[in-house]
Each structure stands twice: as structure tokens, then as C-alpha cells.
Design an enzyme around this catalytic site. Structure first.
Site, PDB file in Angstrom:
ATOM      1  N   TYR A 123       0.600  -0.997  -0.252  1.00 38.10           N
ATOM      2  CA  TYR A 123       0.152  -0.267  -0.050  1.00 38.10           C
ATOM      3  C   TYR A 123       0.952   1.097  -0.001  1.00 38.10           C
ATOM      4  O   TYR A 123       0.375   2.619  -0.344  1.00 38.10           O
ATOM      5  CB  TYR A 123      -0.990   0.091   1.191  1.00 38.10           C
ATOM      6  CG  TYR A 123      -2.572  -1.052   0.859  1.00 38.10           C
ATOM      7  CD1 TYR A 123      -3.143  -0.678  -0.446  1.00 38.10           C
ATOM      8  CD2 TYR A 123      -2.398  -2.302   1.651  1.00 38.10           C
ATOM      9  CE1 TYR A 123      -3.855  -1.696  -0.033  1.00 38.10           C
ATOM     10  CE2 TYR A 123      -2.987  -3.374   1.280  1.00 38.10           C
ATOM     11  CZ  TYR A 123      -3.787  -2.662   0.623  1.00 38.10           C
ATOM     12  OH  TYR A 123      -4.759  -4.093   0.553  1.00 38.10           O
ATOM     13  N   PHE A 413     -10.504  -3.414  11.206  1.00 41.07           N
ATOM     14  CA  PHE A 413     -11.503  -3.502  10.486  1.00 41.07           C
ATOM     15  C   PHE A 413     -11.230  -3.773   8.791  1.00 41.07           C
ATOM     16  O   PHE A 413     -12.410  -3.696   7.654  1.00 41.07           O
ATOM     17  CB  PHE A 413     -12.042  -2.083  10.313  1.00 41.07           C
ATOM     18  CG  PHE A 413     -10.684  -1.103   9.638  1.00 41.07           C
ATOM     19  CD1 PHE A 413     -10.567  -0.471   8.223  1.00 41.07           C
ATOM     20  CD2 PHE A 413      -9.809  -0.668  10.976  1.00 41.07           C
ATOM     21  CE1 PHE A 413     -10.163   0.027   8.042  1.00 41.07           C
ATOM     22  CE2 PHE A 413      -8.894  -0.025  10.039  1.00 41.07           C
ATOM     23  CZ  PHE A 413      -9.269   1.022   8.926  1.00 41.07           C
TER      24      PHE A 413
END
Length: 413
Positions: A123, A413
């Protein structure tokens, strides 16, 4: 090849793709994994001659809130469920989905995207920075915690261990998180649907060969002020009880955390307490006398932050010192952020303004994400990650962004 990213219109196929990408047991409760990912935030890619029963790629977004230095709680896009079908790798699917996500987030008026990275090498190239770290620490039963100036406050706090199946726990947990968030930059707060899934009754496959999760609440004057989740694993060694209690991310003010930690360090039949997620500056490290007083200590990345609207994001948080630096930002995947900005802070308030002035510093947008929650990024100039054109300019910027303590890690999450 142009790759189209679109909304999912087939929940079963979306779920099947997720199960193909993320190996694991397929159960009747698998759809629960999608809780907190609204139907209008589920996106897919279908390549020509791609898989017939699944998609070539998928991602989802959980609406979340994030606490920033200064106490603001702001909406962010919680990127999740990102994956590419094994037959569709190396064909640009991930790049197409990430580019789509950044554009969607920007158009929705959200200045920040956040994620937890399954693989840390992915990322950074899309502009995300490791904004918060977490420590995993092991302590022996009965470890003494020294906090002389918290003792009076801690004595006014009681702790209560309850079963994870008790009704109403997700709401109690969410209230604790919301209450503490302004004082703990880096805290992520999920929607009610997400918190219900995260802290509601566990699924059968999550419990196999495990004790049900317990929650330990800290209360003062009849009100919840903190909590931590835990699970015990029983073990006997040389005819002595030597189990391990695994403890999650603690929430609450320092005195509440002290009371919670003292309780989990003295549970019957346990020999080791494993703290799975504490911040780099968590007070427990001071209470035990420093890192060498712990057992196995490991460092992991927690929250990754990406500024999807640099101009808007810069003004959302507060700053520790004044600065005025012209920054040349490179941003391949969100080109509206690229170019020269004067990043300023005066009396804690920040402004970001486009400029044609000569740059003091050149950096990639992921550097701003890395320091956005208050981590110290000053050493990146020495490491050659940023280019300084005006001596001392990046140090000025880094000092301004640096918070008094490192950011909190966040729940997955």
C-alpha cells in the site's frame, strides 16, 4: 487494457470472491464478514475471460470515524476486503481498484482513507503511510505496575468481568471508545452495524477449541470509562497452572487502564499475559520499568493513512508548533493532490494553499500519511525518503506534525 470497476450487484458472488481470495473455512455464517460494509460500498472487477462464478477482483469500504491530534473525530473511508482472484493477478486489477477507491473517496468529500494492511509491501506505493504502530508484549502473572501519581484515581475505579454474549455489549463498548477517542489520536470508531458484528456474540467457527471472549470493564461512579477484551487458554506445566490470557486493545484514560492491566495480570490459573495491541507510548511500558521488563516484545504496523484531499485534510487536525514550508508533492494515483503546496501551521491551526513558489521539500504523499496522526517522521530526510531543498525545512514540518505521544493503534477492520 481499460479495467472497469463497478458496484457489486450479486451479494453471493461478491462473497464467493472474498472466500476465493482469502483462504479459510467456508461456513453458513460467512456473510457476517460483510457486516458494516454497505451494499453501495462493495465494488468489483470482471475481466474478459475472467472466472465465471466469482469476480476478478473486489474491495469494500466501511464508513468509519478517526480521532486526530487535537481531538477532532472525522469521517474516513475504511478500505477493506481488497483482493484479486488468483487467476487475475498481474493484470492491473489492484491498481484499477485502488485508483477507483481514491477517486470515489475524494468525490464523496472524504479527505482520508484508512486501512489495515495484510501485506505491508503493497500500500505504500498507492500513497498510504504507516501512521500508527502497535506492540505485542508478554508479561508474567503478578507483574507489578508502578504508577504512584495514578493510585488515588485508580482506587476509585472498579473492574467487572462479563461474558461476551451479554446483551448490549457492543453499545457499551462503542460508548467507551467514543468517550476516549478525543484523547487518543488514531482511535477508529465503527458504525453500529460494524460494532455489533465485532463485539456481538462470536460465531461457532471463531470459538472452536477456544474459551468465549470476555470483556473487562472499568467503572467509576457507576459509569463505564474503559474496557478490554480477553480470552484465556488453560494449560498445566509440571502440575502447575500456566495458562495464557490474550488481551486485546485497551480503551480508557490512564487510571482506568492501570486498573484493567492490574486485573488481567492476576487472573487465576494464568501464567502469562499477552497484550496483543498497545501503542508505542502506552503507559504500561513505564509501569513495568521499561521494555526489558517485558517478555517477548514485537512491533507491527497498525493503521495506514492516505490523504485523499490534501488541502482539506491538513486543516482537520492541530499542530504542535508553527511551520510554513513549501512542499512539492508527488501523487501518482490522486493527481489532484500533486504539485506545490504551502503547508502552514499557526497557533495549532493548519492551512494548505497551492503555490508557485520554489519547493523547500519534495516528498511522496505517503510521507504525509505516515506523519498525519503524529508519528515522528523527521528521520525520513536522513534516510533519503524525502528530498530537502532548503536546509531544515523538513525538520520544521516534521516537528509541527509530531504529536506529544505516538498515535493509538486501532481495531482491525
Amino acid at each position: 487494457m481499460s479495467i472497469d470497476v463497478r458496484l457489486s450487484d450479486d451479494p453471493a458472488r461478491y462473497l464467493a470472491t472474498d472466500q476465493m481470495v482469502w483462504p479459510g473455512e467456508e461456513t453458513p455464517h460467512a456473510a457476517d464478514m460483510l457486516s458494516g460494509v454497505p451494499a453501495d460500498q462493495r465494488f468489483v472487477v470482471d475481466l474478459p475471460e475472467g472466472p465465471e462464478d466469482t469476480h476478478s477482483g473486489l474491495y469494500g469500504v466501511r464508513p468509519m470515524e478517526l480521532s486526530l491530534p487535537g481531538g477532532a473525530l472525522v469521517p474516513v473511508a475504511g478500505l477493506t476486503l481488497v483482493g484479486v482472484h488468483p487467476d487475475s493477478r498481474r493484470r492491473g486489477v489492484l491498481t484499477a481498484m485502488m485508483t477507483h477507491h481514491l477517486a470515489q473517496t475524494h468525490e464523496a468529500g472524504l479527505a482520508i482513507s484508512a486501512l489495515h494492511a495484510s501485506e505491508p509491501g503493497i500500500y505504500g506505493r498507492f500513497g498510504y503511510g504507516t501512521a500508527a504502530l502497535q506492540l505485542q508484549v508478554e508479561l508474567g502473572r503478578g507483574t507489578v505496575l508502578h504508577a504512584p501519581h495514578l493510585e488515588e484515581d485508580a482506587r476509585a475505579i472498579t473492574t467487572h468481568l462479563v461474558s461476551g454474549t451479554r446483551a448490549g455489549l457492543p453499545d457499551r463498548v462503542r460508548e467507551c471508545v467514543l468517550r476516549q477517542a478525543p484523547a487518543a489520536p488514531g482511535t477508529m470508531v465503527g458504525t453500529k452495524a460494524f460494532m455489533d458484528r465485532l463485539w456481538g456474540p462470536e460465531l461457532p467457527e471463531e470459538l472452536r477449541d477456544k474459551e468465549p471472549r470476555r470483556l473487562l470493564f472499568a467503572r467509576r461512579a457507576g459509569q463505564d470509562i474503559g474496557f478490554v477484551g480477553l480470552r484465556r487458554a488453560h494449560k498445566w506445566d509440571n502440575e502447575r497452572p500456566s495458562g495464557t490470557v490474550t488481551v486485546g486493545l485497551p480503551t480508557g484514560p490512564p487510571a482506568a487502564r492501570l486498573a484493567l492491566m492490574r486485573r488481567v495480570l492476576d487472573l487465576d490459573l494464568m501464567g502469562t499475559t499477552k497484550l496483543e495491541s498497545i501503542g508505542v507510548d502506552d503507559p504500561v511500558l513505564s509501569w513495568v520499568g521499561g521494555p526489558r521488563a517485558t517478555g517477548d516484545l514485537k512491533t507491527w504496523d497498525s493503521t495506514w493513512i492516505r490523504l485523499t484531499d490534501l488541502g482539506a485534510a491538513w486543516s482537520l487536525r492541530t499542530y504542535e508548533s508553527d511551520c510554513s514550508v513549501v512542499v512539492e508533492v508527488t501523487d501518482r494515483y490522486a493527481p489532484w493532490n500533486a504539485g506545490r503546496w504551502r503547508l502552514s501551521a499557526v497557533d495549532g491551526s493548519g492551512t494548505a494553499v497551492r503555490t508557485e513558489e520554489a519547493a523547500d521539500v519534495t516528498l511522496d504523499t505517503n510521507v504525509l500519511g505516515l506523519g498525519y496522526l503524529g508519528r515522528n517522521v523527521a528521520a525520513l530526510a536522513r534516510a533519503g525518503v524525502v528530498q530537502e531543498h532548503t536546509t531544515g525545512a523538513f525538520l520544521e514540518l516534521a516537528r509541527s506534525m509530531r504529536a506529544a505521544v505516538d498515535p493509538e493503534p486501532s481495531m482491525g477492520f
